[in-house]
Design an enzyme around this catalytic site. Structure first.
Site, PDB file in Angstrom:
ATOM      1  N   HIS A  70     -13.900  -9.312   1.864  1.00 22.73           N
ATOM      2  CA  HIS A  70     -13.948 -10.288   0.772  1.00 22.73           C
ATOM      3  C   HIS A  70     -13.799 -11.699   1.360  1.00 22.73           C
ATOM      4  CE1 HIS A  70     -12.898  -7.448  -2.832  1.00 22.73           C
ATOM      5  NE2 HIS A  70     -13.824  -6.953  -2.030  1.00 22.73           N
ATOM      6  N   TYR A  99      -2.941 -16.798   1.661  1.00 21.87           N
ATOM      7  CA  TYR A  99      -3.528 -15.541   1.172  1.00 21.87           C
ATOM      8  C   TYR A  99      -4.088 -14.725   2.343  1.00 21.87           C
ATOM      9  CZ  TYR A  99      -5.685 -12.373  -2.200  1.00 21.87           C
ATOM     10  OH  TYR A  99      -6.027 -11.260  -2.938  1.00 21.87           O
ATOM     11  N   LYS A 115       0.989  -9.422  -0.939  1.00 26.93           N
ATOM     12  CA  LYS A 115       1.709  -9.566   0.331  1.00 26.93           C
ATOM     13  C   LYS A 115       2.586  -8.376   0.721  1.00 26.93           C
ATOM     14  CE  LYS A 115       0.216 -13.373   1.876  1.00 26.93           C
ATOM     15  NZ  LYS A 115      -1.125 -12.813   2.074  1.00 26.93           N
ATOM     16  N   PRO A 174       3.581  -8.421  -6.732  1.00 28.95           N
ATOM     17  CA  PRO A 174       2.272  -8.166  -6.123  1.00 28.95           C
ATOM     18  C   PRO A 174       1.249  -9.304  -6.254  1.00 28.95           C
ATOM     19  CG  PRO A 174       2.573  -6.842  -8.112  1.00 28.95           C
ATOM     20  CD  PRO A 174       3.872  -7.514  -7.854  1.00 28.95           C
ATOM     21  N   TYR A 209      -8.066 -13.357 -10.404  1.00 24.58           N
ATOM     22  CA  TYR A 209      -6.692 -13.515 -10.893  1.00 24.58           C
ATOM     23  C   TYR A 209      -6.771 -14.422 -12.127  1.00 24.58           C
ATOM     24  CZ  TYR A 209      -4.832 -11.844  -6.377  1.00 24.58           C
ATOM     25  OH  TYR A 209      -4.515 -11.094  -5.270  1.00 24.58           O
TER      26      TYR A 209
HETATM   27  P1  RFL Z   1       6.980   2.799   0.906  1.00 23.32           P
HETATM   28  O1  RFL Z   1       5.525   2.827   0.680  1.00 23.32           O
HETATM   29  O2  RFL Z   1       7.877   2.717  -0.260  1.00 23.32           O
HETATM   30  O3  RFL Z   1       7.338   4.092   1.765  1.00 23.32           O
HETATM   31  C1  RFL Z   1       8.665   4.480   2.011  1.00 23.32           C
HETATM   32  C2  RFL Z   1       8.692   5.977   2.278  1.00 23.32           C
HETATM   33  O4  RFL Z   1      10.025   6.374   2.569  1.00 23.32           O
HETATM   34  C3  RFL Z   1      10.308   7.575   1.879  1.00 23.32           C
HETATM   35  N1  RFL Z   1      11.763   7.681   1.677  1.00 23.32           N
HETATM   36  C4  RFL Z   1      12.572   8.475   2.406  1.00 23.32           C
HETATM   37  N2  RFL Z   1      12.314   9.317   3.415  1.00 23.32           N
HETATM   38  C5  RFL Z   1      13.358  10.006   3.942  1.00 23.32           C
HETATM   39  N3  RFL Z   1      14.631   9.877   3.506  1.00 23.32           N
HETATM   40  C6  RFL Z   1      14.946   9.032   2.500  1.00 23.32           C
HETATM   41  N4  RFL Z   1      16.212   8.893   2.077  1.00 23.32           N
HETATM   42  C7  RFL Z   1      13.890   8.285   1.898  1.00 23.32           C
HETATM   43  N5  RFL Z   1      13.825   7.375   0.912  1.00 23.32           N
HETATM   44  C8  RFL Z   1      12.547   7.017   0.791  1.00 23.32           C
HETATM   45  C9  RFL Z   1       9.539   7.455   0.585  1.00 23.32           C
HETATM   46  O5  RFL Z   1       9.302   8.725  -0.015  1.00 23.32           O
HETATM   47  C10 RFL Z   1       8.264   6.779   1.057  1.00 23.32           C
HETATM   48  O6  RFL Z   1       7.247   7.716   1.405  1.00 23.32           O
HETATM   49  O7  RFL Z   1       7.407   1.603   1.885  1.00 23.32           O
HETATM   50  P2  RFL Z   1       6.589   0.957   3.140  1.00 23.32           P
HETATM   51  O8  RFL Z   1       6.038   2.018   4.038  1.00 23.32           O
HETATM   52  O9  RFL Z   1       7.461  -0.098   3.675  1.00 23.32           O
HETATM   53  O10 RFL Z   1       5.282   0.305   2.498  1.00 23.32           O
HETATM   54  C11 RFL Z   1       5.381  -0.837   1.701  1.00 23.32           C
HETATM   55  C12 RFL Z   1       4.288  -0.828   0.655  1.00 23.32           C
HETATM   56  O11 RFL Z   1       4.210   0.444   0.045  1.00 23.32           O
HETATM   57  C13 RFL Z   1       4.590  -1.869  -0.408  1.00 23.32           C
HETATM   58  O12 RFL Z   1       4.925  -3.111   0.182  1.00 23.32           O
HETATM   59  C14 RFL Z   1       3.446  -2.137  -1.348  1.00 23.32           C
HETATM   60  O13 RFL Z   1       2.885  -0.987  -1.868  1.00 23.32           O
HETATM   61  C15 RFL Z   1       4.043  -2.996  -2.467  1.00 23.32           C
HETATM   62  N6  RFL Z   1       3.290  -2.884  -3.667  1.00 23.32           N
HETATM   63  C16 RFL Z   1       2.146  -3.590  -3.735  1.00 23.32           C
HETATM   64  N7  RFL Z   1       1.802  -4.417  -2.699  1.00 23.32           N
HETATM   65  C17 RFL Z   1       0.679  -5.111  -2.757  1.00 23.32           C
HETATM   66  O14 RFL Z   1       0.382  -5.855  -1.812  1.00 23.32           O
HETATM   67  N8  RFL Z   1      -0.152  -5.001  -3.867  1.00 23.32           N
HETATM   68  C18 RFL Z   1       0.159  -4.169  -4.926  1.00 23.32           C
HETATM   69  O15 RFL Z   1      -0.589  -4.064  -5.884  1.00 23.32           O
HETATM   70  C19 RFL Z   1       1.344  -3.432  -4.889  1.00 23.32           C
HETATM   71  N9  RFL Z   1       1.706  -2.610  -5.925  1.00 23.32           N
HETATM   72  C20 RFL Z   1       3.725  -2.040  -4.725  1.00 23.32           C
HETATM   73  C21 RFL Z   1       2.893  -1.905  -5.857  1.00 23.32           C
HETATM   74  C22 RFL Z   1       4.958  -1.349  -4.679  1.00 23.32           C
HETATM   75  C23 RFL Z   1       5.387  -0.524  -5.727  1.00 23.32           C
HETATM   76  N10 RFL Z   1       6.700   0.113  -5.609  1.00 23.32           N
HETATM   77  C24 RFL Z   1       7.463   0.052  -4.389  1.00 23.32           C
HETATM   78  C25 RFL Z   1       7.393   0.736  -6.642  1.00 23.32           C
HETATM   79  C26 RFL Z   1       3.288  -1.064  -6.903  1.00 23.32           C
HETATM   80  C27 RFL Z   1       4.512  -0.362  -6.840  1.00 23.32           C
HETATM   81  C28 RFL Z   1       4.848   0.540  -8.004  1.00 23.32           C
HETATM   82  C1  PHB Z   2      -4.815  -4.153  -5.867  1.00 25.24           C
HETATM   83  O1  PHB Z   2      -6.033  -4.020  -5.665  1.00 25.24           O
HETATM   84  O2  PHB Z   2      -4.096  -3.191  -6.171  1.00 25.24           O
HETATM   85  C2  PHB Z   2      -4.212  -5.492  -5.763  1.00 25.24           C
HETATM   86  C3  PHB Z   2      -4.953  -6.530  -5.221  1.00 25.24           C
HETATM   87  C4  PHB Z   2      -4.394  -7.797  -5.138  1.00 25.24           C
HETATM   88  C5  PHB Z   2      -3.112  -8.025  -5.602  1.00 25.24           C
HETATM   89  C6  PHB Z   2      -2.371  -6.981  -6.134  1.00 25.24           C
HETATM   90  C7  PHB Z   2      -2.917  -5.709  -6.219  1.00 25.24           C
HETATM   91  O3  PHB Z   2      -2.591  -9.275  -5.546  1.00 25.24           O
END
Ligand code: RFL
Ligand code: PHB
Length: 398
Positions: A75, A389, A300, A296, A204
């Protein structure tokens, strides 16, 4: 109790743990991952979609780039709309050629899991009662239960990649740990659908009815979000109600192109800013969501996790290859500088794009809209948005 050994014990098989494990293995550093749930459960979490160049480079270095290169979309920019009126943020032009890659977190995680299995690296899925021990000593360990058997994993270092609700952060004593937090008064309702996306790049939307984001996963799969009150539940949003509201918040030309269909996933995520300091305690390192959460809005979360991984990977490489154990003390400061920048950007974008009526007064709302209009109207302002970004450069070790 069964005793096993490794060099780096990793807690959590999310994107942070898997990427770190893969990179360490490439350097010949032995590692074992302990994950609380099953691999399928991890892959059921639909989260981020936008990868910075720094993340992409790390995935390349880990040798897991084949499907990302084939299926990820480059993108060059994205749109920001204010009540339907769009401004294009041309990332490529504003940042001397930098772009982002649109490729879902689920796909990256699957690629990393497959590469780990193919390399024969050990992961204990469904490990319970995971407990780091003696992290301040020269010989830390983790006890856990797996398949009804109790284990003691002895290691040199522990990478806490276990997300916001994990056990690692709580291992740092509360008198050492400082936590900074902001909870936002709304959440994002996210919908995935197998429908052609409204736009080839992201939109956005700041709208008087609340924020909306049009994102995508492929030419045939859309990922859409709307701001909703924290009290709402998924059941309050049947598909037709979601589509109507989403369409209202989109710019008119995008709304005219919107193709609706059944949702294949629907969930509400609360928005939070959170940082834990320090990110290192003895031989324990916090990585990714274990140490910090961003709303989100700036895309980041995953990208900050990747910069932590990059820093820890370089440190571990130096520890083992150059026999320089003292370099571990650099981790927290280097990681936190980039984390705070990402926190600030995500908070700022969230403030400018959401509707805070209900908790903030009308003055706040006018300020936020005026600020957004100011940044969009000037090239200097657009550059400020664009360069953050696409992601700031990773800081080198001393
Ligand atoms: P994760 O992905 O939460 O993975 C952590 C892993 O650790 C496991 N775990 C354990 N394992 C062993 N023993 C324990 N006691 C444990 N406790 C937990 C869990 O099962 C899991 O598999 O963290 P990681 O790897 O640091 O990755 C970070 C990313 O996942 C996170 O920053 C992003 O997904 C944040 N996030 C989003 N980021 C974006 O940039 N765009 C988004 O749209 C976006 N949507 C989101 C999100 C995070 C969400 N969370 C945390 C609830 C939406 C949600 C719902
Ligand atoms: C997504 O595609 O899930 C997404 C992309 C950009 C954002 C947040 C979520 O800022």
């Amino acid at each position: 109790m069964k005793t096993i050994k490794t060099q780096v014990a990793i807690i959590g098989a999310g994107p942070s743990g898997l990427l770190l494990g893969q990179l360490l293995a490439k350097q010949g550093i032995d590692n074992i991952i302990l994950e609380r749930v099953t691999g399928d459960y991890v892959l059921g979490r639909i989260r981020a979609g936008i990868l910075e160049q720094g993340f992409v480079n790390l995935v390349r270095e880990a040798g897991v780039d084949a499907r990302m290169d084939a299926e990820g979309e480059i993108h060059d920019g994205f749109e920001i709309a204010i009540n339907g009126e769009c401004t294009y943020i041309n990332l490529k032009e504003l940042t001397d050629g930098q772009v982002v890659v649109c490729y879902g977190q689920v796909e990256i995680t699957r690629d990393l899991m497959e590469a780990r299995a193919a390399a024969g690296l050990q992961t204990y899925y469904e490990a319970s009662e995971v407990q780091p021990l003696d992290v301040k000593s020269g010989q830390p360990a983790i006890t856990f239960t797996h398949g009804g058997e109790q284990y003691r994993l002895e290691c040199d270092y522990i990478a806490g990649c276990d997300g916001f609700h994990g056990v690692s952060r709580k291992t740092i004593p509360s008198d050492v740990r400082q936590e900074y937090e902001r909870i936002y008064p709304f959440g994002w309702l996210g919908v995935m659908s197998d429908t052609p996306p409204v736009s080839p790049e992201l939109i956005y939307c700041r709208h008087e009815r609340g924020f909306a984001l049009a994102s995508r996963r492929s030419a045939t799969r859309s990922r859409y979000y709307i701001q909703v009150p924290l009290s709402d539940r998924v059941e309050d949003w049947p598909d037709e109600v979601f589509w109507d509201e989403f369409k209202t918040r989109l710019p008119p030309d995008a709304a005219a192109r919107l193709v609706t269909g059944p949702s294949i996933e629907k969930s509400i995520a609360p928005l939070r800013s959170f940082v834990c300091e320090p990110m290192q305690y003895g031989r324990l390192f916090l990585v990714g969501d274990a140490a910090h959460i961003v709303p989100p809005t700036g895309a980041k979360g995953l990208n900050l996790a990747a910069s932590d991984v990059a820093t820890l990977y370089r440190i571990m490489t130096r520890v083992y290859r150059d026999n320089d154990p003292d370099c571990i003390t650099q981790y927290s400061d280097i990681a936190l500088r980039r984390v705070w920048n990402g926190e600030r950007f995500s908070w700022w974008m969230s403030n400018m794009l959401h509707d805070f009526r209900g908790t903030e007064n009308e003055f706040f709302s006018r300020m936020a809209e005026s600020e957004l209009r100011y940044y969009l109207a000037s090239e200097a302002g657009q550059k400020v948005i664009a360069e953050q970004y696409v992601g700031l450069p990773y800081e080198a070790l001393k």
